[in-house]
Design an enzyme around this catalytic site. Structure first.
Site, PDB file in Angstrom:
ATOM      1  N   SER A 180      35.538 -28.682  55.515  1.00 33.69           N
ATOM      2  CA  SER A 180      34.460 -27.929  55.149  1.00 33.69           C
ATOM      3  C   SER A 180      33.203 -28.264  56.133  1.00 33.69           C
ATOM      4  O   SER A 180      32.955 -29.235  56.327  1.00 33.69           O
ATOM      5  CB  SER A 180      33.987 -28.440  53.649  1.00 33.69           C
ATOM      6  OG  SER A 180      32.808 -27.416  53.621  1.00 33.69           O
TER       7      SER A 180
ATOM      8  N   CYS B 264      27.340 -20.795  50.312  1.00 34.41           N
ATOM      9  CA  CYS B 264      27.102 -22.275  49.892  1.00 34.41           C
ATOM     10  C   CYS B 264      25.647 -22.597  50.600  1.00 34.41           C
ATOM     11  O   CYS B 264      25.720 -22.170  51.939  1.00 34.41           O
ATOM     12  CB  CYS B 264      28.185 -23.163  50.535  1.00 34.41           C
ATOM     13  SG  CYS B 264      29.585 -22.954  49.630  1.00 34.41           S
TER      14      CYS B 264
END
Length: 538
Positions: free
Chosen positions: A445, A170
């Site tokens: 996260s 990511c």
């Protein structure tokens, strides 16, 4: 197997590859492994590629509400042990990718203590949609925007078609990029390793260097525990705080220190680093992208700016000290990596807070909390399931001023930390990120932003105070004073805790059931099995 007899006495090197076709995080690793293999052969070693579990935080989280994510970190550690130690290989180079692979690989290096290095394999690129840049973080937040009726599902689907334009982890300073930077900050990855673009020419160069270096490390017998010293962990903590890294790096650094049997209290080191200011503003902490940090000098550039705060005498996988390494690092671009004398923000990026709701601590990514919010008080609204909390966001049960408590979602309570990250992202997407706080023992996260208090210790399932918070209790969050507390007397808290009965989980036989029996508290890194470390006993 086609191995010539003249190779039998050469160093046998494991290429630890978590390649998988399930996730874009790993889509390029086979190519990297081939390049590393050639470099090892050219340096006089014999490479053996081995495969491990390949957890992806966006894919593996689909089942069991993300319960498999944390347990896969430790599954990977044991996977490496079995294959590398069982075969008595001489060294290993580990291809790091998604969130749980880098910490698992660092833990394996620390446990096996054979010559080893981490090769960070890089981040993905985003794209353009509707005239603006989009990446996975934007998609993540947009789920909440859709739930709040401020975006259509069709618009969200269009974003998903443009948000990922290549392999790798990511974009942003989430857990994967943070932990790849931590590998370099610890001295377990070569300089200029992180962040790095997946599939780019610099990754190819690093693969060649790493392949040659691992053979050299074997020949010199330089081992991870020569590198993973208390000073190295202090350095890594300082870098994490200055960068505003993922909240999850705290548990992973603790776990690595435990596997290294290193006499360092990582949680205390984060508390001591409270005077380290933020030198970068990479999303979700600010406007800069991970590509900007990469181009601006990366982790090496951050460490150069932090020279006065670091122990420069530590050894690294280069075979040289950090001081020698940094002497060759060019001045970073101060548009993206500020000097310590002129930081972007005069406050730490990561902090540990305590109080009667978190007597063993909780972790806050201060860099991702709205700057106007350093104190928050609100009424507790308790959920023990993320889907129910998201439903509460949709039907108006979750309101501005609330403190949402997401509990029974920790390593033992899940078992395996249950996803709380999607609710936090949905909250921000719904425009409530600076008016609703979240306190949780669940899985967050590194992309999360907002008033988020994570890794509450002890977790609820262990009988921590989080277990006895009731709807309507007043909760105080003071990030300046580092306090997380709820408004009950000591006697009332003691009475509630005495009456608490842990929930009985009906678990079928399998990995999660085994994990629950073995996992240790989050304050001990959620490692498997009780450990003792020299000088760090509670």
């Amino acid at each position: 197997m086609g191995i010539p007899e003249e190779d039998f006495d050469k160093p046998k090197i494991a290429i630890v590859n978590s390649s998988s076709k399930l996730s874009v995080c790993y889509a390029h690793l086979d190519d990297v492994a081939r390049q590393v293999e050639k470099a090892i052969r050219a340096a006089g070693g014999v490479p053996f590629e081995i495969r491990t579990v390949a957890p992806s935080d966006f894919v593996t989280s689909a089942g069991k509400q993300g319960r498999y994510l944390m347990p896969t970190r430790d599954l990977l550690v044991n996977d490496v042990e079995v294959q590398v130690e069982g075969a008595e290989l001489d060294g290993m180079i580990l291809l790091a990718s998604c969130d749980k692979t880098t910490p698992g690989q660092l833990m394996a290096c620390a446990r096996l203590n054979i010559p080893a290095l981490i090769l960070p394999c890089g981040y993905q690129l985003g794209g353009e949609c509707g005239g603006r840049h989009v990446d996975i973080e934007e998609v993540y937040k947009a789920v909440g925007t859709v739930k709040a009726g401020r975006m259509t599902l069709i618009e969200l689907e269009d974003m998903t078609r443009h948000a990922i334009k290549g392999p790798g982890v990511c974009a942003g300073l989430a857990t994967a990029n943070t932990m790849q930077c931590m590998a370099e900050a610890l001295g377990m990855a070569l300089p200029h390793s992180a962040p790095i673009r997946a599939g780019g020419p610099r990754l190819a160069e690093q693969a060649d260097k790493a392949g040659a270096k691992i053979v050299e490390l074997v020949n010199k017998n330089l081992r991870p525990r020569d590198i993973l010293t208390p000073a190295a962990f202090r350095n890594a903590v300082t870098v994490a705080v200055a960068m505003g890294g993922s909240v999850n790096c705290v548990r992973h650094l603790i776990a690595t220190s435990i596997e290294a049997e290193c006499a360092v209290d990582v949680l205390a080191e984060f508390e001591r680093a409270a005077d380290v200011d933020q030198l970068t503003l990479v999303r979700p902490n600010g406007p800069h992208r991970i590509e900007d940090l990469d181009a601006g000098g990366g982790c090496a550039g951050v460490m150069r700016q932090l020279r006065a705060r670091l122990d420069l005498s530590v050894l690294t996988v280069t075979g040289a000290t950090l001081e020698a390494n940094l002497a060759e690092v060019p001045q970073p671009d101060e548009a993206f990596i500020r000097p310590a004398s002129n930081p972007f923000r005069r406050e730490p990026g990561l902090i540990v807070i305590r109080g009667n709701l978190a007597p063993e601590g909780a972790v806050v990514k201060l860099s991702a909390v709205p700057e106007a919010v350093r104190r928050f008080a609100g009424v507790a609204r308790v959920f023990e399931d993320e889907n129910e909390a998201i439903a509460g966001l949709q039907d108006g049960t979750v309101r501005a001023g609330d403190v949402i408590v997401l509990r029974m979602m920790g390593a033992r309570g899940g078992p395996g930390t249950v996803f709380a990250a999607s609710f936090m992202a949905a909250l921000v997407g719904a425009g409530l990120g600076d008016t609703v706080a979240v306190v949780t023992d669940g899985e967050l996260s590194g992309l999360n932003s907002g008033i988020t208090i994570g890794q509450v210790m002890p977790e609820a399932a262990e009988g921590g105070p989080l277990a006895v918070v009731r709807n309507g209790d007043m909760v105080e969050i003071d990030l300046t004073r580092r306090v997380l507390a709820f408004d009950v007397t000591d006697d009332e808290l003691a009475a509630r805790l005495a009456a608490f009965v842990p929930p009985v989980l009906d678990l079928k036989p399998g990995w999660l059931s085994m994990y629950r029996q073995l996992v240790q508290p989050m304050s001990q890194g959620a490692v498997l099995g009780e450990r003792r470390r020299p000088g760090v006993h509670k």
